[in-house]
Structure formats: C-alpha cells, structure tokens
Scaffold this motif. Structure first.
Motif, PDB file in Angstrom:
ATOM      1  N   SER A 177       0.872  -1.253   0.108  1.00 26.36           N
ATOM      2  CA  SER A 177      -0.064   0.189  -0.172  1.00 26.36           C
ATOM      3  C   SER A 177       0.985   1.256   0.011  1.00 26.36           C
ATOM      4  CB  SER A 177      -0.854  -0.005   1.231  1.00 26.36           C
ATOM      5  OG  SER A 177      -1.820  -0.917   1.101  1.00 26.36           O
ATOM      6  N   LYS A 178       1.980   1.284   0.816  1.00 28.09           N
ATOM      7  CA  LYS A 178       2.868   2.485   0.717  1.00 28.09           C
ATOM      8  C   LYS A 178       3.673   2.441  -0.570  1.00 28.09           C
ATOM      9  CE  LYS A 178       6.408   4.527   3.492  1.00 28.09           C
ATOM     10  NZ  LYS A 178       7.498   5.131   2.575  1.00 28.09           N
ATOM     11  N   CYS A 179       3.880   1.562  -1.162  1.00 27.10           N
ATOM     12  CA  CYS A 179       4.608   1.541  -2.376  1.00 27.10           C
ATOM     13  C   CYS A 179       3.809   1.972  -3.451  1.00 27.10           C
ATOM     14  CB  CYS A 179       5.016   0.098  -2.780  1.00 27.10           C
ATOM     15  SG  CYS A 179       5.674  -0.105  -4.304  1.00 27.10           S
ATOM     16  N   ILE A 180       2.212   1.711  -3.480  1.00 31.93           N
ATOM     17  CA  ILE A 180       1.550   2.242  -4.442  1.00 31.93           C
ATOM     18  C   ILE A 180       1.078   3.808  -4.072  1.00 31.93           C
ATOM     19  CG2 ILE A 180      -1.299   2.285  -4.955  1.00 31.93           C
ATOM     20  CD1 ILE A 180      -1.091  -0.842  -4.506  1.00 31.93           C
ATOM     21  N   ASP A 181       0.832   4.112  -2.909  1.00 32.81           N
ATOM     22  CA  ASP A 181       0.624   5.550  -2.688  1.00 32.81           C
ATOM     23  C   ASP A 181       2.273   6.632  -2.995  1.00 32.81           C
ATOM     24  OD1 ASP A 181      -1.746   4.941  -1.621  1.00 32.81           O
ATOM     25  OD2 ASP A 181      -1.067   4.859   0.534  1.00 32.81           O
ATOM     26  N   ASP A 182       2.972   5.815  -2.784  1.00 30.72           N
ATOM     27  CA  ASP A 182       4.382   6.685  -2.923  1.00 30.72           C
ATOM     28  C   ASP A 182       4.757   6.602  -4.489  1.00 30.72           C
ATOM     29  OD1 ASP A 182       4.492   7.268  -0.388  1.00 30.72           O
ATOM     30  OD2 ASP A 182       6.184   5.810   0.050  1.00 30.72           O
ATOM     31  N   GLY A 183       4.053   5.733  -5.438  1.00 34.71           N
ATOM     32  CA  GLY A 183       4.383   5.440  -6.625  1.00 34.71           C
ATOM     33  C   GLY A 183       6.023   5.255  -6.820  1.00 34.71           C
ATOM     34  N   THR A 184       6.266   4.386  -5.975  1.00 37.38           N
ATOM     35  CA  THR A 184       7.801   3.839  -5.846  1.00 37.38           C
ATOM     36  C   THR A 184       8.126   3.598  -7.206  1.00 37.38           C
ATOM     37  OG1 THR A 184       7.355   3.163  -3.563  1.00 37.38           O
ATOM     38  CG2 THR A 184       9.539   2.416  -4.697  1.00 37.38           C
ATOM     39  N   TYR A 185       7.557   2.846  -7.837  1.00 35.92           N
ATOM     40  CA  TYR A 185       8.109   2.224  -9.314  1.00 35.92           C
ATOM     41  C   TYR A 185       7.671   3.203 -10.485  1.00 35.92           C
ATOM     42  CZ  TYR A 185       9.756  -1.299  -6.245  1.00 35.92           C
ATOM     43  OH  TYR A 185      10.692  -1.956  -5.180  1.00 35.92           O
ATOM     44  N   LYS A 186       7.017   4.164 -10.503  1.00 33.89           N
ATOM     45  CA  LYS A 186       6.613   4.974 -11.432  1.00 33.89           C
ATOM     46  C   LYS A 186       7.485   5.329 -12.659  1.00 33.89           C
ATOM     47  CE  LYS A 186       2.311   7.219 -10.064  1.00 33.89           C
ATOM     48  NZ  LYS A 186       1.684   8.407  -9.507  1.00 33.89           N
TER      49      LYS A 186
END
Length: 312
Positions: free
Chosen positions: A228-237
């Motif tokens: 969820s944090k990875c999605i919210d942060d856009g880690t891999y955009k």
C-alpha cells in the motif's frame, strides 16, 4: 437690452487657456493609459516567459529522468509465473542497468505478454485466456511472463491510471510475487473503461489485499502495508516509464520484433501471436505449435517433446 459683463462672455484669452487645460488633461490621461498598458504588457510577458520556462523545465526533467532501480522479481522487465503460480525469484534491476531477457527452456514454452491495464483489447485477451494461462502455469506446462507497461497513461481523465496500475503491479511483484498472477487477473476482471478515472490508489491496495488473501502473507499484514505504501508513493513509476520506453523503442528480446507497437503483444518463445484475441482454442493451438517447433530445433533430448497442452 442689457450689455453682458465679463462673467457672461469669456474673453479670447480665457477660451484659449481653457483649451490648453483641456488638452493637458487629455495628454495626462493618455500617458496614464500608456503606462498602464505597458505595465500589463510587461506583466503578461513575464507570465508567458515563466510559463514557457516551467514547460521547458518539465519536458527536460521528464526527458532526463534519473534512472531508478526496478522491483525485485522483474529482472527481465517482466515477472515469470510458473508451477503452482509461483514467480521466479530474481534480484532487482540496478538503476541505470539493462534488464536480462528470460532464458527460454525448449521443454517449457514461455508465454510473454505485454499489457496495459487500461487497454480494452488486453482485457478481452485476458477474459478469454486467463483460466487457460492459469492452468498451464499451475501445472508447469508453460510459464507466463507479464510485462506491465503504460502506453495509455494520458487516457484516464488525468489520473494516469495506466501508470499507477503498472506501478501497483510492480509493488506486488516486489513484495508478494506469488500473488502477482491473481492480482493481475483481478485488475482485468474489474477493468475500468478507457477515458474514465480508473481505480484510486486505495482501490488498487484493496485489490492487492484480495489477491494476497485473508492471511496477507505475513503476521499483522506487514506485506500488505508495504504494498500500500509502495502504491501511494508511486515507488516504481519511474521504472514503469523506463520499461515502457524500452519496450516501445527498442528491439524486443528473444524475438524478431523491432519494438512493441501496441498491447497486448503476445509472444510464445520468440514467435508473436497474431491470431484471434478472443478464441482460446486458436491460441492453444499456436502455443502447442511453437512449443513443438522450439523443441525440434533444440539439441536437448532429456525430456520428451510436448504433445499436449491441457485446455483451461
């Protein structure tokens, strides 16, 4: 008859003076208008210049994005799902490094699929073939390699759904790779229409929770929290943008394709599938044909040639 006094009939000098005063007032008013217009013009030019500079800066920074590391388990820019729907474990692509193409096993066909989660034709292909793909992967008859890319980022009412969904898929691949196949299938089962806002980040996290199951893969749901944090942060955009650029501008590994021209692009080993998107029997026949051809070209004799691809 009464003669008019000085008050009732201005002299010639008085009329001339009044004319001068009126002319002076008009000149002063014009100077003020000219000054005001000059200020507005300069202000407008400044705003226009600022807008241009901001636009140029955005284009430059977008064009020279600093490279970032990719997610774990996607060393080929895709994730390989095999027996029992478990993903092949790989390290992350280091920042600035090239992906490593998946090695083809002549005894187990590799079905590689480039998808955009907003692409309606991708949705049609998945609805027709996902059960069959799941059966092949789960039985070890074939491996299924998903490459999430984002070519429809601008077609979701400004929310960049394609990019966000591909980022979410990368987050799942990194933290819960064995749940990737189910997560990807769920995204297509509830696929938004092109031109809509698509799922929010919270909704993408909820879909990930469903894919992981009630146990959430670890005590306290720490895996789900990380996703969820990875999605919210856009880690891999940024990685998604890089992998999309690679797919759409460079030769496709293990194939004769110059680039991915659209989604879905489906390859079985090095052969592109160009048949019906919605006919699972036609796709099954193609997979069997390529698998047999690959085996025949291989010098390996350790395993008998594939003779049957079970239907999904």
């Amino acid at each position: 008859m009464t003669n008019g006094g000085p008050e009732s009939s201005p002299t010639k000098n008085q009329r001339r003076e009044a004319t001068r005063e009126k002319a002076k007032e008009l000149r002063d008013a014009q100077r003020k208008r000219d000054l005001r217009n000059k200020i507005f013009l300069q202000g407008g030019l400044v705003l226009a210049i600022v807008a241009v500079v901001v636009g140029i800066t955005f284009v430059i920074t977008s064009a020279i994005r600093p490279p970032t590391a990719g997610p774990s388990n996607m060393a080929s820019d895709g994730i390989v799902v095999g027996q029992q729907l478990k993903a092949a474990q790989t390290s992350a692509i280091p920042a600035g490094s090239d992906p490593k193409p998946t090695q083809i096993d002549p005894n187990v066909p590799n079905i590689r699929i480039y998808v955009d989660y907003l692409c309606p034709i991708c949705g049609e292909f998945e609805k027709a073939n996902s059960e069959q793909l799941a059966t092949w992967a789960e039985n070890g008859t074939a491996t299924v390699e998903y490459h999430p890319i984002a070519i429809l980022t601008g077609r979701s009412a400004g929310t960049q759904y394609s990019l966000r969904a591909a980022n979410a898929a990368a987050c799942v691949a990194n933290y819960a790779p064995d749940s990737f196949f189910v997560f990807s299938t769920l995204l297509f089962d509830d696929q938004p229409e092109e031109g809509t806002e698509g799922h929010s980040d919270d909704e993408l996290s909820a879909i990930a929770k469903t894919a992981l199951g009630s146990g959430e893969e670890s005590p306290g749901g720490s895996t789900l929290s990380s996703i969820s944090k990875c999605i919210d942060d856009g880690t891999y955009k940024t990685w998604v943008q890089e992998s999309t650029d690679r797919a759409t501008t460079q030769p496709v590994p293990n194939s004769n394709l110059e680039k991915v021209k659209g989604t879905p692009t489906v390859l079985v080993n090095d052969k592109q599938y160009t048949g019906s998107i919605t006919d699972p029997k036609e796709f099954q026949a193609f997979v069997l044909s390529v698998a047999s051809e690959t085996y025949a070209q291989s010098s390996s004799t350790a395993t008998p040639t594939p003779t049957e691809i079970p239907a999904g």
